[in-house]
Design a protein around this motif. Sequence first.
Motif, PDB file in Angstrom:
ATOM      1  N   GLY A  84       0.922  -1.056   0.000  1.00 18.76           N
ATOM      2  CA  GLY A  84       0.000   0.000   0.000  1.00 18.76           C
ATOM      3  C   GLY A  84       0.962   1.103   0.000  1.00 18.76           C
ATOM      4  O   GLY A  84       0.744   2.142  -0.476  1.00 18.76           O
ATOM      5  N   ARG A  85       2.116   0.859   0.444  1.00 17.32           N
ATOM      6  CA  ARG A  85       3.229   1.760   0.395  1.00 17.32           C
ATOM      7  C   ARG A  85       4.372   1.099   1.087  1.00 17.32           C
ATOM      8  O   ARG A  85       4.213   0.502   2.100  1.00 17.32           O
ATOM      9  CB  ARG A  85       3.004   3.019   1.180  1.00 17.32           C
ATOM     10  CG  ARG A  85       1.739   3.705   0.933  1.00 17.32           C
ATOM     11  CD  ARG A  85       1.532   4.123  -0.414  1.00 17.32           C
ATOM     12  NE  ARG A  85       0.617   5.182  -0.484  1.00 17.32           N
ATOM     13  CZ  ARG A  85      -0.564   5.028  -0.919  1.00 17.32           C
ATOM     14  NH1 ARG A  85      -0.980   3.891  -1.250  1.00 17.32           N
ATOM     15  NH2 ARG A  85      -1.324   6.051  -1.051  1.00 17.32           N
ATOM     16  N   GLU A 105      -4.873   5.957   2.443  1.00 22.28           N
ATOM     17  CA  GLU A 105      -4.131   6.943   1.661  1.00 22.28           C
ATOM     18  C   GLU A 105      -3.559   8.043   2.547  1.00 22.28           C
ATOM     19  O   GLU A 105      -2.391   8.422   2.428  1.00 22.28           O
ATOM     20  CB  GLU A 105      -5.050   7.571   0.605  1.00 22.28           C
ATOM     21  CG  GLU A 105      -5.574   6.608  -0.440  1.00 22.28           C
ATOM     22  CD  GLU A 105      -4.479   6.011  -1.308  1.00 22.28           C
ATOM     23  OE1 GLU A 105      -3.379   6.593  -1.378  1.00 22.28           O
ATOM     24  OE2 GLU A 105      -4.733   4.952  -1.915  1.00 22.28           O
ATOM     25  N   PHE A 106      -4.372   8.564   3.448  1.00 21.25           N
ATOM     26  CA  PHE A 106      -3.913   9.681   4.272  1.00 21.25           C
ATOM     27  C   PHE A 106      -2.937   9.233   5.355  1.00 21.25           C
ATOM     28  O   PHE A 106      -2.092  10.028   5.801  1.00 21.25           O
ATOM     29  CB  PHE A 106      -5.107  10.422   4.862  1.00 21.25           C
ATOM     30  CG  PHE A 106      -5.887  11.191   3.831  1.00 21.25           C
ATOM     31  CD1 PHE A 106      -5.280  12.218   3.123  1.00 21.25           C
ATOM     32  CD2 PHE A 106      -7.195  10.869   3.535  1.00 21.25           C
ATOM     33  CE1 PHE A 106      -5.976  12.914   2.146  1.00 21.25           C
ATOM     34  CE2 PHE A 106      -7.900  11.563   2.571  1.00 21.25           C
ATOM     35  CZ  PHE A 106      -7.288  12.590   1.870  1.00 21.25           C
ATOM     36  N   GLY A 162      -6.288  11.569  -1.586  1.00 20.06           N
ATOM     37  CA  GLY A 162      -5.160  11.011  -0.842  1.00 20.06           C
ATOM     38  C   GLY A 162      -4.081  10.478  -1.765  1.00 20.06           C
ATOM     39  O   GLY A 162      -2.882  10.603  -1.478  1.00 20.06           O
ATOM     40  N   TYR A 163      -4.507   9.904  -2.889  1.00 18.40           N
ATOM     41  CA  TYR A 163      -3.538   9.409  -3.868  1.00 18.40           C
ATOM     42  C   TYR A 163      -2.702  10.553  -4.443  1.00 18.40           C
ATOM     43  O   TYR A 163      -1.479  10.477  -4.516  1.00 18.40           O
ATOM     44  CB  TYR A 163      -4.267   8.658  -4.983  1.00 18.40           C
ATOM     45  CG  TYR A 163      -3.397   8.333  -6.169  1.00 18.40           C
ATOM     46  CD1 TYR A 163      -2.322   7.460  -6.047  1.00 18.40           C
ATOM     47  CD2 TYR A 163      -3.642   8.914  -7.410  1.00 18.40           C
ATOM     48  CE1 TYR A 163      -1.512   7.168  -7.132  1.00 18.40           C
ATOM     49  CE2 TYR A 163      -2.837   8.627  -8.499  1.00 18.40           C
ATOM     50  CZ  TYR A 163      -1.774   7.752  -8.355  1.00 18.40           C
ATOM     51  OH  TYR A 163      -0.968   7.477  -9.430  1.00 18.40           O
ATOM     52  N   VAL A 164      -3.368  11.636  -4.855  1.00 15.14           N
ATOM     53  CA  VAL A 164      -2.638  12.787  -5.402  1.00 15.14           C
ATOM     54  C   VAL A 164      -1.651  13.331  -4.372  1.00 15.14           C
ATOM     55  O   VAL A 164      -0.469  13.566  -4.665  1.00 15.14           O
ATOM     56  CB  VAL A 164      -3.613  13.915  -5.808  1.00 15.14           C
ATOM     57  CG1 VAL A 164      -2.830  15.125  -6.317  1.00 15.14           C
ATOM     58  CG2 VAL A 164      -4.575  13.439  -6.879  1.00 15.14           C
ATOM     59  N   LEU A 203      -9.310  11.971   9.169  1.00 18.28           N
ATOM     60  CA  LEU A 203      -9.773  10.908   8.271  1.00 18.28           C
ATOM     61  C   LEU A 203      -9.082   9.579   8.560  1.00 18.28           C
ATOM     62  O   LEU A 203      -9.693   8.512   8.427  1.00 18.28           O
ATOM     63  CB  LEU A 203      -9.539  11.331   6.819  1.00 18.28           C
ATOM     64  CG  LEU A 203     -10.454  12.457   6.327  1.00 18.28           C
ATOM     65  CD1 LEU A 203      -9.931  13.069   5.030  1.00 18.28           C
ATOM     66  CD2 LEU A 203     -11.881  11.952   6.139  1.00 18.28           C
ATOM     67  N   VAL A 204      -7.817   9.631   8.943  1.00 19.07           N
ATOM     68  CA  VAL A 204      -7.118   8.396   9.320  1.00 19.07           C
ATOM     69  C   VAL A 204      -7.792   7.777  10.537  1.00 19.07           C
ATOM     70  O   VAL A 204      -8.070   6.567  10.581  1.00 19.07           O
ATOM     71  CB  VAL A 204      -5.629   8.676   9.603  1.00 19.07           C
ATOM     72  CG1 VAL A 204      -4.971   7.449  10.242  1.00 19.07           C
ATOM     73  CG2 VAL A 204      -4.898   9.038   8.320  1.00 19.07           C
ATOM     74  N   CYS A 205      -8.070   8.606  11.530  1.00 21.68           N
ATOM     75  CA  CYS A 205      -8.605   8.081  12.790  1.00 21.68           C
ATOM     76  C   CYS A 205     -10.075   7.704  12.703  1.00 21.68           C
ATOM     77  O   CYS A 205     -10.582   7.002  13.578  1.00 21.68           O
ATOM     78  CB  CYS A 205      -8.377   9.101  13.905  1.00 21.68           C
ATOM     79  SG  CYS A 205      -6.622   9.339  14.286  1.00 21.68           S
TER      80      CYS A 205
END
Length: 560
Positions: free
Chosen positions: A49-50, A312-313, A266-268, A298-300
């Motif tokens: 995913g990374r 993504e974030f 998030g991708y950009v 947004l992550v949490c």
Amino acid sequence: MTNPPRRRQHGVGRAASGHAAPRPAPLLPRPCGGGGAGPGSGAARRSCGRGGGSGKQVGNGPRDRGAGRRPPRLGAPGSHRAALHAALRKARREQQLVSKRLLREDEEERGQDGAGRAALDPVSELLRGVQRGSEDRRGWLRRLRRALQSKETQQEFVRLDGAVRTLVGLFTCSLPDVQLEAARCLHELSHSSDAAVAEACVPVTSYLLTYLSGHSVELMELCLYTLGNLVVESEVVRKKLLPQGIIPVLSSCIQSPHEAVLEGLGYVLSQLLQAKEAPTEIIPLVLDSVLPQHMLRLVCSGLKFGTGAAVEFAWCLHYIVCSHTANVELMSLGAVPALTSLLCDIASEISQSDSEGLELLICPVLRCLSNLLAEETGHEAQPQDERLLVALFIIMQCYLQQHPFIVPESLWLLNNLTADEPFFCSALLSMDLLPALLQLLPHSQTVSMLVLTVLCNIAEKGPAYCQQLHQQAALPLLLHVLMVPDPEVVGQCLELLHLLFLHWPQVGLGQGGHQTLEQHQSTPELQERVRVLLDMALHPLDASAFSSSPAVLSTFSQMT
């Protein structure tokens, strides 16, 4: 002798600094690229995913990161969303994420409109068909789009006079169906591996940003992934987008209620944050915007509102942390307690239900938290929460078999938690988690090194801790580790034995221990340490004074 600088490796730093006790293992920053048991290599690159590769050590998903594009063929919004997410999950496990993504219509549409014939049509004829302005312009655009799936056709198309200008004109027209097909053609061009093709698309960048303020989720999603693909390939495009205001536009877009838009955004952003110029030119602009607090939010909230955007974030936050330019700002936003609480919630979730897909979120969250704690000021924000310790062991237990790359990620954080403060060392022992930690020793070379490093952190805290390690039967397992044919693992095991003899001489080597040690006397990089430990074992009452001598400290400080 002064203490050596923190080292980015699994070794335990040692220095003779006026006291006998060696220093704890240094806090280990996880790379922003690959290596180890997780994602692939490459500066500021990710996988699974990374994955990561430089500066801080990364480890995620199967770390075989290849350079290469990200090819999942994503279905149209709505119809094939489940298949889309399955493809993304597979790609994140198997491919580097500094790559491009491709949104394409449903596969069954390939059989319509002469898709096979499109590959045979000269690209110049396709362009003339698009330019004629007939009622079938949408059909010509669809045929052109399919032809542009070929790299050679992409290169030929951008060399045709007026070709890109024609697409830009149709992309900005007032006919929604034509506009969408033109956007798909531009999206195909953005997926090219040829930087010249990406740079030919520069005239469209301002319009891509403009349509991010529109009302069509499908068009916004296409614009976002097209921008992200162009950003990957060309510094020229990135330098064009910054003065055009991409960061303010993304700051506005991040408040969208649509998951597909947020994931594309998030991708950009993740592609921008991995650019070589990001620390000096991009991250300062991000920090001056509302993006960081929204990313953390947004992550949490990923467990409640979908993990796609959260993943993504989380990687975006990871890249910011890896830049070493913004960690004070992130900590001031409460990133450490927020990510700690998220890991605890994830552990509760995976222990009660199907956890497939959550590993993609866990990996960057572990790295963010671990790297924040590895900063010089990180210990000031270290959470004193035993729930985090329990969460790490639940996560390792749940993913040990199916997604083993999560284990070294978790251990890396555990190392950073136990390196300085005794709180988590005490908690690990008092909560009877040591047996679970010791069970991981035979898992792999990477895991063995990290487990031994954590054990060194515990042993370094003094006699009471070493006594508990001895009482919980750590020694027999260590002697078994000494039999593995890996000098690095054996060397780390010798380091731990040295700490045990230093603080708790009564530990002894037990039956067969001397013979196990002696088998390494012929290994050049180990023989001096083996000799010292054998002498300490033969004279246990003098072990503390003996191991405090400059010669002994020098012997063990050379360990890497």
